[in-house]
Motif scaffolding. Structure first.
Motif, short mmCIF file in Angstrom:
data_model
loop_
_atom_site.label_atom_id
_atom_site.label_comp_id
_atom_site.label_asym_id
_atom_site.label_seq_id
_atom_site.Cartn_x
_atom_site.Cartn_y
_atom_site.Cartn_z
N LEU A 1 7.89 6.73 6.55
CA LEU A 1 7.64 7.27 5.22
C LEU A 1 6.88 8.56 5.28
O LEU A 1 7.08 9.47 4.49
N GLY B 1 0.80 -1.21 0.00
CA GLY B 1 0.00 0.00 0.00
C GLY B 1 0.84 1.27 0.00
O GLY B 1 0.62 2.18 -0.79
N GLY B 2 1.84 1.31 0.88
CA GLY B 2 2.67 2.50 0.99
C GLY B 2 3.48 2.74 -0.27
O GLY B 2 3.69 3.88 -0.70
N GLN B 3 3.90 1.62 -0.88
CA GLN B 3 4.69 1.76 -2.12
C GLN B 3 3.83 2.36 -3.23
O GLN B 3 4.28 3.24 -3.98
N LYS B 4 2.58 1.92 -3.31
CA LYS B 4 1.69 2.49 -4.32
C LYS B 4 1.53 3.99 -4.10
O LYS B 4 1.60 4.78 -5.04
N ARG C 1 4.70 10.16 -9.54
CA ARG C 1 4.07 10.40 -10.84
C ARG C 1 3.64 11.85 -10.97
O ARG C 1 3.83 12.48 -12.02
N ARG D 1 3.50 6.04 -2.75
CA ARG D 1 4.71 6.80 -3.12
C ARG D 1 4.89 6.89 -4.63
O ARG D 1 5.33 7.92 -5.15
N ALA E 1 -1.65 6.23 3.61
CA ALA E 1 -1.30 4.82 3.56
C ALA E 1 0.15 4.57 3.97
O ALA E 1 0.67 3.49 3.82
N LEU E 2 0.79 5.60 4.44
CA LEU E 2 2.23 5.46 4.70
C LEU E 2 2.52 5.16 6.17
O LEU E 2 1.77 5.54 7.06
#
Ligand SMILES: Nc1ncnc2c1ncn2[C@@H]1O[C@H](COP(=O)(O)OP(=O)(O)OP(=O)(O)O)[C@@H](O)[C@H]1O
Ligand SMILES: Nc1ncnc2c1ncn2[C@@H]1O[C@H](COP(=O)(O)OP(=O)(O)OP(=O)(O)O)[C@@H](O)[C@H]1O
Ligand SMILES: [Mg+2]
Ligand SMILES: [Mg+2]
Lengths: 257, 222, 225, 222, 257
Positions: free
Chosen positions: E181, E149-152, E159, E154, E176-177
């Motif tokens: 993060l 989730g956190g990677q998405k 983007r 970021r 979501a981090l």
């Protein structure tokens, strides 16, 4: 917290490993869940928290390791056993996973009807009660696409609660909520904890963790590298990785205030 | 010109009787195909390898062999062999339905695969068996997404039903041929058959479009 | 109760067999079989069957015999028994009404001739062309009426087909018969090999029909309109 | 037995090989062009506004609604009436492409509508125009979802290519018909033809499966 | 913060209203964004924050009201103008909306290539730089379904940043981090703010709000009911609705600690 020791062992997770996309995401993770206990999973992004929670429910079938509930080993190859096991283990997903084709109230009631065999009317009444509890009594007729992020999150909590599970796995259940709701939802969760619900929760709510968690598990790179009561791990000067990690939250929250 | 009109008007009741035969065969085949296609699709996506292989075999065979050959094979061969004495329309309906099942399974398979993984996960997490999850969560969504594909399949079967004539079922196309051969009004007859097929397709497609709109889930593109 | 025998017809082959305006099978063969049935004391029903499926239908007992302008050929005779020929047809060339092409000229010229694929006249043409070194090109169609269609469109210079359908076309399209070619083709009714009795019945029936004045009536009604 | 074998080897197989070559020459360009135009028409039907959408819908309704054989018939026998003369091969490819594109457009439309709205929003938020959103974000996803359906259409095309013989383009079925009615070995001939089509369809199915696998989005599947 | 007043007006949002599903979700909302300013949107779930942010980008076309950027009114019916406008207004979605069929790095680079017309190599390099910045340098080849989730979250930030927008709209970019993060991402955002990026952000990060926000807008039931500097609104005893709301966060965070 000494009394926790005398509680019954409810769920035993033993040596769970999982490889995904060629990388070992979980590396032989074990934990024991006692009845009425609340464990908090904490750790950096990508550390494997969501994967672990999903393995505990066999949503992701681990490559190695086993799980016992109430002293009975769950065999993921026996479909019937698996379903019964999952009914007793509720799950709240990080990204909600509401059923897109059902209204909020049907999202909550469908499993009551189809899995628990409740009548339509009773399932509906129960669903409305659960939605009421998370403050969505008037949103039952809306579809997931019509709900705000926080509303979706709350429907997913209501959906899991309605099944009266023995254990609840919560994957950041408050991440999409605003503060008022966080406190509301946490109140719900606190209530559950006080009524003896057994829970494992991935969260970054430090205050909550401090006040309610019986044990904090710090996960990093697929391993539980530290575990203990919040008091121990978060004591000033304990020098734990957990404290290090959590102090960032206070940094953030505290900065400039 | 005048003669053409007379021929067409004279032929109308005769050809319309054929349309009744066509409609019966097509509707029967569509539903038979649905009942075969859904389990086939589920088997192909979720089944263990043996089931996947079997479903794949079925699809391969029924998509691979021309329908004409299948009609011959079943009507003159298999049905007779097992002592099933069906009339031409019933036999054609069954063969068309079994064939359509193979095609429909591909449509459903595509729809199932386009659903997000989380839907099945959430259903499982609530203690639903895979069967139940597929029935009450996956299929309701997948079938909605399959309606456009279904309308294609409908319009194809509608026209494939013309092949039922080799078994002696005298449907629209057969009757059109008869009249055309007698009167030498080939073009006008074919054009009016085309119009008839068009109307039948159109009625079905409109109905399916309406269904598609009615059951549309909020939150997708458009 | 009496058994009704089923006669499979190719209803796309007027004037021998077709369906009339009310959808009833009719034609020379149909009337002939009706007469034979009445005389020989059996009931008959005419079933339109796709030409491609007509012999499989017979062999699978979906129909009992075929009397529908079927040419007696050696290949067919391997599968079914034929009655004695009850009619013979000639093959003819057809051109557009205003065409100046003569039948005798066709062989030596570089013209295109359309004909139905897989017919006996097509086979004869192809074989003879090979042997004699004729210059024309053969273009194949799914049915003779389609060759007529393209003749009218001007894609081909002539069409080759059986006389009766050509006659029929002459009445209904701007085309003309310009001459005959090839061999005559005998028509016979076909029955399953094992149905000897029916074969005899049909043979006898046709013999009686040909001796009856009704035969001439039939010819006048269907073939020499 | 021996005679059968000689017939097979010396008469049937050479004729069918000649036919199958023509079939392939018909199928490949029609399939590629069909998909290409199908995507365009499908996009117009789902997203084009006003006139564009109406025209695309009308086109799809017309070509899905009428039998392919009649479309071919009109292209080949009918158009000369207004002075347009196509070669049989050209007419067949045009007919197959137009018809195939209509069907593909429906599968693509279904795929397009199964994409979550968030994808469109995210693209627009980055400054994509409607057109570039379609081309780079929506269609690539929709095409993957429509692929099983489009596979159906390609299989149908392979089998419907047999209709080319009606307009004197003698491909596999046409050749078979000649041999069959000459020799009157309908059953044998069409069994062998069945095998030929089975091989063609198997090759196509294999290719489509490979394509599907290649385009699979990691982690997304079930 | 007096110097803010002398800054140029960058974006003007005037009287935006929107009805969705029969309910008026936004009720004539107006706001002025000055260059380099950071506004924070705060308020209860379902209050209309996400809807407002999406209206500001014309992702949802408002029923009434207008928007000006750099003094030029945007006409949402002119497709070209709209695209250019949107390029200058970056957006981070509450639910990420990553492109499912593209890898993380393609998610970032596609708009650079297709909208800005960069070469493949340059777009790629830029994408990698942005991913690096959010700590995902080694995850560029993964697809959204393979990210946590956190990677998405970021990736979606990377983007938007890659487009070098003039204004950024952030819809709970840190929800979501995990805390590490959050602080990392907030550092990124802080950096942007200090480099003069103009931002509107829906968030519940109170500490961050206090330290960085130039203005806090409190939204409820489709209206901005309170606005002002964080100092004013969050002063003890100010009696504002905002203070009331935010104190819940501290309650939660503080409980038991
Ligand atoms: N299907 C998959 N294929 C490959 N890698 C995967 C897959 N699913 C997850 N991962 C990887 O596994 C790792 C752990 O993911 P997980 O979702 O468990 O993290 P997390 O601790 O929950 O993080 P967060 O706090 O960001 O939610 C991540 O690095 C992710 O990229
Ligand atoms: N398409 C729609 N149809 C009907 N109602 C909608 C639609 N989209 C949003 N809403 C409603 O609009 C209200 C505002 O939604 P919005 O997402 O803007 O809230 P929010 O302030 O962002 O909340 P959160 O903090 O939970 O994300 C909600 O009550 C929601 O139910
Ligand atoms: Mg996670
Ligand atoms: Mg929101």
């Amino acid at each position: 917290m000494a009394n926790k020791k005398t509680r019954n062992l409810l769920m035993r997770v033993q040596g769970i490993s999982k490889v995904l996309g060629g990388r070992e995401i979980l590396k032989s993770v074990s934990l024991n869940l006692y009845e009425g206990e609340m464990k908090v999973l904490i750790g950096p992004s990508g550390g494997g928290k969501s994967t672990l929670l999903q393995c505990m429910n066999y949503l992701i079938v681990p490559d190695r390791g086993e799980i016992e509930l109430d002293g009975r080993r769950v065999d993921p190859r026996k479909a019937r056993e698996l379903c019964e096991f999952r009914q007793q283990v509720g799950m709240i997903f990080q990204d909600f996973n509401l059923f897109d084709h059902l209204t909020a109230s049907d999202n909550v009631s469908i499993a009551l009807r189809k899995v628990k065999g409740m009548s339509r009317a009773r399932a509906r009444a129960r669903a409305m009660a659960e939605l009421e509890r998370v403050g969505l009594g008037d949103k039952g007729h809306l579809y997931p696409a019509e709900l705000s992020g926080g509303q979706k999150q709350r429907v997913s909590i209501a959906r899991a609660l309605a099944m009266d599970p023995k254990v609840m796995l919560l994957d950041e259940p408050t991440s999409a909520l605003d503060p008022e709701l966080v406190s509301e939802v946490l109140t719900v969760i606190r209530g559950l904890a006080q009524n003896g619900m057994t829970m494992v929760m991935a969260t970054h709510q430090m205050g909550f963790t401090r006040s309610l968690a019986d044990e904090v598990l710090f996960m990093q790179e697929g391993r539980i590298i530290e575990q203990g009561s919040p008091k121990e791990l978060l004591a000033d000067g304990s020098g734990t990785r957990t404290l290090d990690f959590c102090s960032q939250i206070l940094d953030v929250e505290g900065a400039g205030s | 010109m005048n003669e053409t009109v007379t021929v067409l008007l004279d032929a109308m009741p005769y050809v319309l009787q054929g349309a009744a035969v066509t409609v019966i065969a097509v509707v029967g085949a569509m539903f038979l195909g649905l009942f075969i296609g859904v389990p086939l699709a589920v088997g192909q996506v979720y089944g263990p390898w043996a089931v996947r292989a079997l479903c794949g075999l079925y699809v391969w065979f029924f998509r691979g062999v021309p329908i004409l050959v299948l009609l011959f094979l079943f009507y003159f061969g298999l049905f007779n062999l097992v002592g099933l004495n069906l009339n031409a329309v019933a036999a054609a309906t069954i063969v068309l339905g079994m064939t359509s099942g193979a095609y429909q399974s591909q449509i459903f398979r595509g729809s199932i695969l386009s659903l997000a993984k989380g839907q099945l996960k959430a259903a499982r997490a609530l203690g639903m068996s895979d069967g139940l999850a597929i029935r009450s969560i996956i299929l309701p969504q997948a079938l909605r997404l399959s309606i456009p594909g279904w309308s294609n399949e409908y319009s194809i079967i509608l026209k494939d039903s013309a092949l039922a004539f080799v078994l002696g079922a005298s449907e629209i196309m057969a009757r059109t041929h008869f009249v055309a051969s007698r009167t030498y009004q080939h073009l006008p007859m074919y054009v009016s058959a085309a119009v008839l097929y068009f109307l039948l397709t159109w009625a079905g497609v409109i109905a399916l479009r309406a269904l598609e709109k009615r059951v549309r889930i909020k939150g997708y593109v458009h | 109760e009496e058994k009704v025998l089923l006669n499979g017809i190719d209803a796309n082959y007027p004037p021998f067999a077709y369906v009339d305006q009310s959808g009833k099978p009719s034609g020379f063969d149909v009337d002939a079989v009706d007469w034979v049935a009445a005389k020989m004391g059996f009931k008959v029903k005419h079933v339109p069957v796709d030409w491609d499926g007509i012999i499989p239908n017979l062999l699978a007992k979906k129909i009992d015999f075929i009397c529908s302008g079927m040419t007696i050929t050696a290949e067919r005779a391997e599968k079914v028994n034929f009655t004695a020929p009850y009619w013979e047809v000639k093959n003819v060339f057809v051109t557009k009404k205003d065409s100046a092409l003569k039948a005798e000229e066709i062989y030596g010229q570089e013209v295109t001739i359309g004909m139905q694929a897989g017919t006996s006249e097509q086979k004869w043409m192809a074989d003879e062309k090979e042997k004699q070194g004729w210059k024309f090109t053969i273009k194949l169609y799914d049915s003779a009426p389609m060759a007529i269609e393209d003749l009218v469109n001007g894609r081909i210079d002539a069409a080759a087909m059986n006389y009766p359908p050509a006659r029929d076309a002459e009445h209904k399209r701007p085309v003309q018969i310009i001459g005959i070619f090839g061999e005559v083709e005998p028509f016979g009714a076909a029955v399953r090999k094992e149905d000897k009795e029916l074969l005899d019945t049909l043979n006898k029936g046709f013999e009686m029909l040909k001796a009856d004045p009704y035969w001439e009536e039939l010819i006048a009604k269907h073939l020499n309109k | 037995m021996n005679e059968e074998f000689v017939f097979l080897l010396e008469r049937l197989v050479p004729a069918l090989n000649k036919g199958v070559l023509v079939s392939v020459q018909l199928i490949v360009p029609s399939a590629l062009l069909g998909i290409f135009f199908g995507v365009i028409v499908g996009a117009c039907r789902a997203f084009g506004g006003g006139i564009l959408q109406a025209v695309a819908n009308g086109y799809a309704a017309l070509f899905r609604g009428t039998p392919l054989v009649i479309q071919l018939f009109i292209l080949y026998f009918g158009l000369p009436g207004v002075g347009i003369y196509f070669q049989p091969y050209t007419a067949a490819v045009i007919g197959f492409t137009l018809c195939s594109a209509a069907y593909h457009s429906e599968y693509i439309r279904g795929g397009l509508l199964s994409i979550k709205r968030g994808q469109e929003l995210a693209a627009q938020a980055l400054g994509f125009s409607t057109f570039t959103t379609l081309v780079w974000i929506i269609i690539p996803q929709a095409f993957r979802r429509a692929l099983p359906g489009c596979g159906n259409e390609i299989v149908y095309l392979i089998k419907y290519s047999s209709l080319a013989y009606v307009i004197t383009c003698f491909e596999l079925t046409g050749q078979a018909k000649i041999v069959a009615s000459e020799s009157f070995r309908f059953s044998e001939v069409f069994m062998v033809v069945g095998v030929y089509y089975l091989v063609l369809v198997s090759v196509a199915s294999y290719g489509l499966r490979r394509l599907e696998k290649r385009l699979e989005i990691p982690g997304f599947g079930h």
